[in-house]
Design a protein around this motif. Structure first.
Motif, PDB file in Angstrom:
ATOM      1  N   ALA A  19       0.846  -1.192   0.000  1.00 56.29           N
ATOM      2  CA  ALA A  19       0.000   0.000   0.000  1.00 56.29           C
ATOM      3  C   ALA A  19       0.881   1.240   0.000  1.00 56.29           C
ATOM      4  O   ALA A  19       1.782   1.368   0.827  1.00 56.29           O
ATOM      5  N   VAL A  20       0.610   2.139  -0.935  1.00 59.56           N
ATOM      6  CA  VAL A  20       1.407   3.350  -1.092  1.00 59.56           C
ATOM      7  C   VAL A  20       0.455   4.543  -1.067  1.00 59.56           C
ATOM      8  O   VAL A  20      -0.529   4.568  -1.810  1.00 59.56           O
ATOM      9  N   GLY A  21       0.742   5.498  -0.232  1.00 55.85           N
ATOM     10  CA  GLY A  21      -0.093   6.687  -0.179  1.00 55.85           C
ATOM     11  C   GLY A  21       0.729   7.948  -0.091  1.00 55.85           C
ATOM     12  O   GLY A  21       1.937   7.915   0.142  1.00 55.85           O
ATOM     13  N   ASP A  22       0.062   9.051  -0.289  1.00 54.92           N
ATOM     14  CA  ASP A  22       0.648  10.373  -0.060  1.00 54.92           C
ATOM     15  C   ASP A  22       1.865  10.673  -0.922  1.00 54.92           C
ATOM     16  O   ASP A  22       2.882  11.165  -0.428  1.00 54.92           O
ATOM     17  N   SER A  23       1.768  10.432  -2.218  1.00 60.94           N
ATOM     18  CA  SER A  23       2.886  10.781  -3.091  1.00 60.94           C
ATOM     19  C   SER A  23       2.962  12.292  -3.320  1.00 60.94           C
ATOM     20  O   SER A  23       4.032  12.815  -3.619  1.00 60.94           O
ATOM     21  N   HIS A  24       1.848  13.004  -3.177  1.00 60.62           N
ATOM     22  CA  HIS A  24       1.807  14.473  -3.195  1.00 60.62           C
ATOM     23  C   HIS A  24       2.629  15.115  -4.303  1.00 60.62           C
ATOM     24  O   HIS A  24       3.355  16.080  -4.075  1.00 60.62           O
ATOM     25  N   VAL A  58      -1.586  14.382  -5.802  1.00 59.93           N
ATOM     26  CA  VAL A  58      -1.138  15.679  -6.327  1.00 59.93           C
ATOM     27  C   VAL A  58      -1.028  16.709  -5.208  1.00 59.93           C
ATOM     28  O   VAL A  58      -1.523  16.493  -4.107  1.00 59.93           O
ATOM     29  N   ASP A  59      -0.389  17.791  -5.499  1.00 63.33           N
ATOM     30  CA  ASP A  59      -0.139  18.973  -4.681  1.00 63.33           C
ATOM     31  C   ASP A  59       1.223  18.888  -4.015  1.00 63.33           C
ATOM     32  O   ASP A  59       1.883  17.862  -4.071  1.00 63.33           O
ATOM     33  N   ARG A  60       1.663  19.929  -3.481  1.00 56.66           N
ATOM     34  CA  ARG A  60       2.942  20.043  -2.763  1.00 56.66           C
ATOM     35  C   ARG A  60       4.162  19.831  -3.655  1.00 56.66           C
ATOM     36  O   ARG A  60       4.963  20.716  -3.803  1.00 56.66           O
ATOM     37  N   SER A  64       3.093  16.782 -10.118  1.00 55.85           N
ATOM     38  CA  SER A  64       1.802  16.114  -9.971  1.00 55.85           C
ATOM     39  C   SER A  64       1.356  15.442 -11.267  1.00 55.85           C
ATOM     40  O   SER A  64       0.836  14.325 -11.247  1.00 55.85           O
ATOM     41  N   ALA A  65       1.566  16.107 -12.407  1.00 55.20           N
ATOM     42  CA  ALA A  65       1.146  15.529 -13.688  1.00 55.20           C
ATOM     43  C   ALA A  65       1.898  14.226 -13.961  1.00 55.20           C
ATOM     44  O   ALA A  65       1.307  13.254 -14.438  1.00 55.20           O
ATOM     45  N   ARG A  66       3.172  14.201 -13.667  1.00 50.78           N
ATOM     46  CA  ARG A  66       3.955  12.969 -13.890  1.00 50.78           C
ATOM     47  C   ARG A  66       3.507  11.853 -12.952  1.00 50.78           C
ATOM     48  O   ARG A  66       3.470  10.684 -13.347  1.00 50.78           O
TER      49      ARG A  66
END
Length: 83
Positions: A19-24, A58-60, A64-66
């Motif tokens: 589980a992977v989260g928060d790539s921002h 996305v964000d930070r 984000s597009a990549r």
């Protein structure tokens, strides 16, 4: 390095979930995480492997597009289901 430990919950025998989260918006870090997961999965095969992306894509960060392109593109772990 990916640390293995027992967690609350239950999975059928032979199923491994990453589980992977928060790539921002940090595409380089997400790419590195995918690489580490792929290496771990190859070194320790399971009957079924699932890669779950939890959100906050996305964000930070500056890319984000990549990040979105990576999530929609090829599977980062050969043979794994991706959610």
């Amino acid at each position: 390095m990916i640390a293995e430990s027992l967690s609350p919950g239950w999975l059928p025998d032979g199923v491994r979930v990453y589980a992977v989260g928060d790539s921002h918006g940090c595409a380089d870090r997400l790419g590195l995480m995918h690489l580490l997961i792929a290496e771990h999965a190859a070194a320790r095969p399971a009957a079924q492997t699932v890669l779950v992306h939890l959100g906050d894509y996305v964000d930070r960060g500056r890319d984000s597009a990549r990040v979105l392109d990576m999530l929609r593109g090829r599977k980062p772990v050969t043979g794994a289901a991706v959610v």
